[in-house]
Write an enzyme that holds these catalytic residues in place. Structure first.
Site, mmCIF file in Angstrom:
data_model
loop_
_atom_site.group_PDB
_atom_site.id
_atom_site.type_symbol
_atom_site.label_atom_id
_atom_site.label_comp_id
_atom_site.label_asym_id
_atom_site.label_seq_id
_atom_site.Cartn_x
_atom_site.Cartn_y
_atom_site.Cartn_z
ATOM 1 C CG PHE A 113 9.160 -5.196 -22.385
ATOM 2 C CD1 PHE A 113 9.410 -5.969 -21.271
ATOM 3 C CD2 PHE A 113 7.845 -5.066 -22.808
ATOM 4 C CE1 PHE A 113 8.378 -6.606 -20.589
ATOM 5 C CE2 PHE A 113 6.797 -5.698 -22.141
ATOM 6 C CZ PHE A 113 7.065 -6.477 -21.026
ATOM 7 C CD GLN A 229 0.782 -4.436 -29.535
ATOM 8 O OE1 GLN A 229 0.566 -4.403 -28.332
ATOM 9 N NE2 GLN A 229 1.759 -3.763 -30.104
ATOM 10 C CG HIS A 231 1.373 -10.017 -26.866
ATOM 11 N ND1 HIS A 231 2.219 -11.088 -26.734
ATOM 12 C CD2 HIS A 231 1.786 -9.088 -25.968
ATOM 13 C CE1 HIS A 231 3.115 -10.811 -25.782
ATOM 14 N NE2 HIS A 231 2.874 -9.604 -25.314
ATOM 15 C CG LEU A 241 -0.023 -11.536 -22.595
ATOM 16 C CD1 LEU A 241 0.009 -11.088 -24.042
ATOM 17 C CD2 LEU A 241 0.156 -10.349 -21.680
ATOM 18 C CD GLU A 244 7.272 -7.343 -25.793
ATOM 19 O OE1 GLU A 244 6.259 -7.446 -26.502
ATOM 20 O OE2 GLU A 244 7.967 -6.323 -25.757
ATOM 21 N NE ARG A 275 4.048 -6.375 -26.999
ATOM 22 C CZ ARG A 275 3.380 -5.970 -25.926
ATOM 23 N NH1 ARG A 275 2.231 -5.335 -26.046
ATOM 24 N NH2 ARG A 275 3.871 -6.194 -24.723
ATOM 25 C CG HIS A 342 -1.969 -7.543 -26.130
ATOM 26 N ND1 HIS A 342 -2.329 -8.116 -24.935
ATOM 27 C CD2 HIS A 342 -0.990 -6.640 -25.834
ATOM 28 C CE1 HIS A 342 -1.612 -7.582 -23.951
ATOM 29 N NE2 HIS A 342 -0.799 -6.677 -24.467
ATOM 30 N NE ARG A 377 0.253 -1.293 -25.897
ATOM 31 C CZ ARG A 377 0.681 -2.189 -25.007
ATOM 32 N NH1 ARG A 377 1.781 -1.959 -24.307
ATOM 33 N NH2 ARG A 377 0.043 -3.330 -24.841
HETATM 34 C C1 FAD Z 1 -3.047 -9.418 -20.254
HETATM 35 C C2 FAD Z 1 -2.524 -8.026 -20.482
HETATM 36 C C3 FAD Z 1 -1.259 -7.688 -20.058
HETATM 37 C C4 FAD Z 1 -0.769 -6.404 -20.272
HETATM 38 N N1 FAD Z 1 0.486 -6.085 -19.823
HETATM 39 C C5 FAD Z 1 0.949 -4.826 -20.010
HETATM 40 C C6 FAD Z 1 2.241 -4.446 -19.512
HETATM 41 O O1 FAD Z 1 2.948 -5.234 -18.882
HETATM 42 N N2 FAD Z 1 2.661 -3.177 -19.743
HETATM 43 C C7 FAD Z 1 1.912 -2.260 -20.426
HETATM 44 O O2 FAD Z 1 2.355 -1.126 -20.595
HETATM 45 N N3 FAD Z 1 0.679 -2.588 -20.871
HETATM 46 C C8 FAD Z 1 0.172 -3.829 -20.674
HETATM 47 N N4 FAD Z 1 -1.069 -4.156 -21.125
HETATM 48 C C9 FAD Z 1 -1.934 -3.089 -21.660
HETATM 49 C C10 FAD Z 1 -2.498 -2.265 -20.505
HETATM 50 O O3 FAD Z 1 -2.732 -3.091 -19.396
HETATM 51 C C11 FAD Z 1 -3.793 -1.554 -20.860
HETATM 52 O O4 FAD Z 1 -3.684 -0.935 -22.098
HETATM 53 C C12 FAD Z 1 -4.109 -0.510 -19.806
HETATM 54 O O5 FAD Z 1 -4.055 -1.068 -18.520
HETATM 55 C C13 FAD Z 1 -5.475 0.112 -20.040
HETATM 56 O O6 FAD Z 1 -5.768 0.937 -18.932
HETATM 57 P P1 FAD Z 1 -6.978 1.956 -18.964
HETATM 58 O O7 FAD Z 1 -6.957 2.681 -17.684
HETATM 59 O O8 FAD Z 1 -6.960 2.723 -20.214
HETATM 60 O O9 FAD Z 1 -8.276 0.998 -19.041
HETATM 61 P P2 FAD Z 1 -8.792 -0.183 -18.117
HETATM 62 O O10 FAD Z 1 -7.837 -0.592 -17.088
HETATM 63 O O11 FAD Z 1 -9.287 -1.230 -19.061
HETATM 64 O O12 FAD Z 1 -10.017 0.467 -17.365
HETATM 65 C C14 FAD Z 1 -11.214 0.781 -18.017
HETATM 66 C C15 FAD Z 1 -12.200 1.300 -16.987
HETATM 67 O O13 FAD Z 1 -13.354 1.796 -17.644
HETATM 68 C C16 FAD Z 1 -14.515 1.336 -16.996
HETATM 69 N N5 FAD Z 1 -15.598 1.321 -17.979
HETATM 70 C C17 FAD Z 1 -15.586 0.845 -19.247
HETATM 71 N N6 FAD Z 1 -16.774 1.026 -19.818
HETATM 72 C C18 FAD Z 1 -17.572 1.655 -18.904
HETATM 73 C C19 FAD Z 1 -18.915 2.101 -18.901
HETATM 74 N N7 FAD Z 1 -19.729 1.939 -19.950
HETATM 75 N N8 FAD Z 1 -19.382 2.686 -17.775
HETATM 76 C C20 FAD Z 1 -18.608 2.838 -16.690
HETATM 77 N N9 FAD Z 1 -17.329 2.419 -16.626
HETATM 78 C C21 FAD Z 1 -16.817 1.833 -17.733
HETATM 79 C C22 FAD Z 1 -14.110 -0.045 -16.494
HETATM 80 O O14 FAD Z 1 -14.949 -0.468 -15.448
HETATM 81 C C23 FAD Z 1 -12.691 0.246 -16.015
HETATM 82 O O15 FAD Z 1 -12.732 0.803 -14.739
HETATM 83 C C24 FAD Z 1 -1.563 -5.450 -20.929
HETATM 84 C C25 FAD Z 1 -2.849 -5.784 -21.358
HETATM 85 C C26 FAD Z 1 -3.320 -7.068 -21.155
HETATM 86 C C27 FAD Z 1 -4.692 -7.408 -21.647
#
Ligand code: FAD
Length: 564
Positions: A113, A229, A231, A241, A244, A275, A342, A377
């Site tokens: 990566f 960031q 991507h 997306l 990577e 990135r 991203h 990141r």
């Molecule tokens: C397409 C894509 C591919 C990616 N691939 C990778 C990868 O391969 N490796 C890597 O390390 N990272 C990757 N990332 C980044 C990574 O996926 C995210 O940064 C990470 O999953 C975020 O997780 P989280 O638990 O912080 O938030 P999220 O998974 O976004 O969860 C947020 C939660 O908050 C809740 N929520 C939000 N607002 C409210 C509200 N007002 N009231 C109640 N609930 C609420 C939502 O319902 C959800 O349950 C990728 C991102 C994208 C977009």
């Protein structure tokens, strides 16, 4: 009024990991999400998760790569915690049932990566987030007696007690429109990032910065908000997306002259530089007329150099994305991509246990800024961040809860205020702008002025436009006047959260008069450690953002020139 030791807002990877950890410590836990937990945006994560698990790897090497990737803005104490705990966390995931890809010897396979000095990304094809999220959700179901799930509940604000501590939240049941106040000894924000502030973005429609804005409005400082960031490989038309992992498997980036142009800016790492470096290099090719596709706004990603069998096995999701969204068979021809928004490195300022400066308020995952990513990141470090700091927040909050009584809270006034605000949105006359119009203008503005390249004039103009959009948001109207699943009204609230995120991003970008990581100022093109090796913190003062600074924690790695 429901009362819990630990109330977690957000059920993506950070939230679910926090819930499991807090439950394991014996706390009474609730987890709330505006969508069904397995629809949280973590499900979209594709390429994998980093950990120094190979016998010839070492967490110090992972930590150094992360510090370097952050352009030395990451806090090294937090990075050490994340990287040293990574192997144990990935093994724990495997023991819970995540089917990580294995090599011919039956060992966990690792892929290359960006910005990593060796292969250290564990993966499940290119659906790693989905695999992780479903396994954690199974575990959550197993703990149904100690973890109360509020699925499809939308949090509108945080409750604070007289001493200023956080003691719960107000939320709306999306299914019925009923408002409720929740008391909690501790609240963990795990609400994800704010990608929808930009248009286009790789982030789903639900990623609207709610947690960042709620914490900011409750008085918590935000940190590193200027670091956004881009991507390097997003589909030109839609911003979707292309992981990577494709470059990790060996895909090339080519300009209109067929050159692997990364040779100019990153002769050693080429397509696997960090990135920010790759996105900038692509944008320079496009700006200087060497782009491909209609209008020359794209770059070719050539996956045909990867053996077809391997692509079909390890990158099957992007094979489908290429066919469905660009009409391209990536195993046979290059696909046109460009840099796209991203991830946000900034967020709610926390320590390594997820604590914010507000007693009882924690944050973990993309909503938070620990800061392990600093200015940029590394790919596959975010899933790791969500799990490590989700777990640590859950453990810390559970321990804190054990030593305190349930707060006595009179939440009626705030409950009424939030309910009235929703009623007022629903009954607005249709003479302002629509929510969707304002959202589009905001996204396009941010993508034009606060993107890969920035300058004072563009950023100042953006700030003025955001002020106007903020006013317009206060009278924006919606179609749906009902209570059941009224996503329209939630969209209006989300827009106001996004405006806060956009404003603080631009304020931070104006403040930082240097180029570091994802922030490249064409009017200040050099990194300036003497003046700017520090975090920019932003708090809400009255109606507007107030800027202050905090030091970067350096433990073992002194800042040096970053070369790939
Ligand atoms: C397409 C894509 C591919 C990616 N691939 C990778 C990868 O391969 N490796 C890597 O390390 N990272 C990757 N990332 C980044 C990574 O996926 C995210 O940064 C990470 O999953 C975020 O997780 P989280 O638990 O912080 O938030 P999220 O998974 O976004 O969860 C947020 C939660 O908050 C809740 N929520 C939000 N607002 C409210 C509200 N007002 N009231 C109640 N609930 C609420 C939502 O319902 C959800 O349950 C990728 C991102 C994208 C977009």
């Amino acid at each position: 009024m429901p009362a819990h030791d630990v109330l977690i807002i957000g059920a993506g990877l950070a939230g679910q990991r926090a819930a499991l950890a807090a439950a394991r410590e014996g706390a009474s836990v609730a987890i709330m999400s505006k969508v069904h937990p397995v629809r949280s945006h973590s499900v979209a994560a594709a390429g994998g998760i980093n950990a120094a698990i190979s016998v010839d790897d070492d967490w110090h090497s992972h930590a150094y790569d992360t510090v370097k990737g952050s352009d030395f803005l990451g806090d090294q104490d937090a990075i050490e915690v994340m990287c040293s705990e990574a192997p144990g966390e990935v093994m724990h995931l495997e023991h819970m049932g995540v089917t990580f890809h294995r090599n011919d010897r039956g060992e966990m396979d690792l892929r290359a990566f960006g910005g990593a000095s060796m292969k250290r990304t564990a993966y499940v094809a290119d659906i790693t987030g989905q695999a992780l999220l479903h396994v954690l959700y199974e575990q959550l179901m197993k703990h149904h007696e100690t973890v109360q799930r509020y699925e499809e509940w939308f949090t509108t604000s945080l409750l604070r007690d007289e001493a200023g501590g956080c003691c719960g939240a107000i939320a709306r049941d999306v299914r019925s429109g009923r408002m409720e106040a929740f008391t909690a000894k501790n609240v963990i924000l795990a609400c994800g990032g704010a990608g929808q502030v930009y248009k286009p973005t790789t982030n789903g429609l639900i990623v609207t910065g709610d947690g960042i804005a709620m914490a900011y409005r409750a008085g918590a400082p935000l940190m590193d908000m200027e670091m956004v960031q881009y991507h390097p490989t997003c589909l030109v038309e839609t911003g979707i997306l292309i992981t990577e992992g494709a470059r990790g498997e060996g895909a090339h980036l080519l300009n209109s002259e067929g050159e692997r142009f990364m040779e100019k800016s990153a002769p050693n790492k080429m397509e696997l530089a960090s990135r920010d470096v790759v996105s900038r290099a692509e944008q320079i090719e496009i700006n200087e007329g060497r782009g491909v596709g209609p209008g020359g706004v794209g770059i070719h990603l050539d996956v045909t150099v990867v053996p077809r069998k391997r692509t079909l096995e390890a990158l099957r999701e992007i094979v489908n994305l290429g066919k469905d969204f660009a009409g391209v068979d990536i195993t046979r021809e290059p696909i046109t991509i460009r840099p796209g928004q991203h991830y946000i490195m900034g967020g709610v300022k926390t320590d390594v246990d997820g604590q914010t400066p507000i007693a009882g308020l924690y944050a973990a995952g993309e909503v938070a800024c620990v800061s392990v990513h600093g200015g940029n990141r590394l790919g596959a470090n975010s899933l790791l961040d969500t799990l490590i700091f989700g777990r640590r927040s859950g453990e810390h909050a559970a321990a804190r809860a054990a030593g305190m009584a349930m707060p006595e809270v009179d939440a009626n006034a705030q409950l009424r205020r939030d309910a009235d605000a929703i009623d007022a949105i629903i009954s607005r006359p249709r003479d302002g702008r629509r929510v969707s119009e304002i959202k589009n203008e905001l996204g396009e503005l941010m993508n034009a002025k606060a993107a890969v390249f920035r300058d004072e004039q563009g950023l100042q103009g953006a700030l003025e436009t955001i002020a106007r959009l903020k006013e317009e948001t206060d009278s924006a109207w919606i179609d749906d006047r009902g209570t059941v699943f009224n996503q329209d009204v939630l969209g209006a609230i989300e827009l106001s959260y996004m405006i806060d995120c956009a404003e603080t991003t631009v304020v931070g970008a104006i403040e930082r008069k240097e180029s570091r990581g994802a922030q490249f100022r064409t009017d200040f093109p050099e990194r300036n450690d003497e003046q700017w090796l520090k975090h920019i913190d932003i708090t809400l003062d009255g109606d507007g953002p107030q800027v202050s600074y905090s030091p970067v924690t350096i433990t073992q790695w002194q800042p040096e020139e970053r070369k790939y």
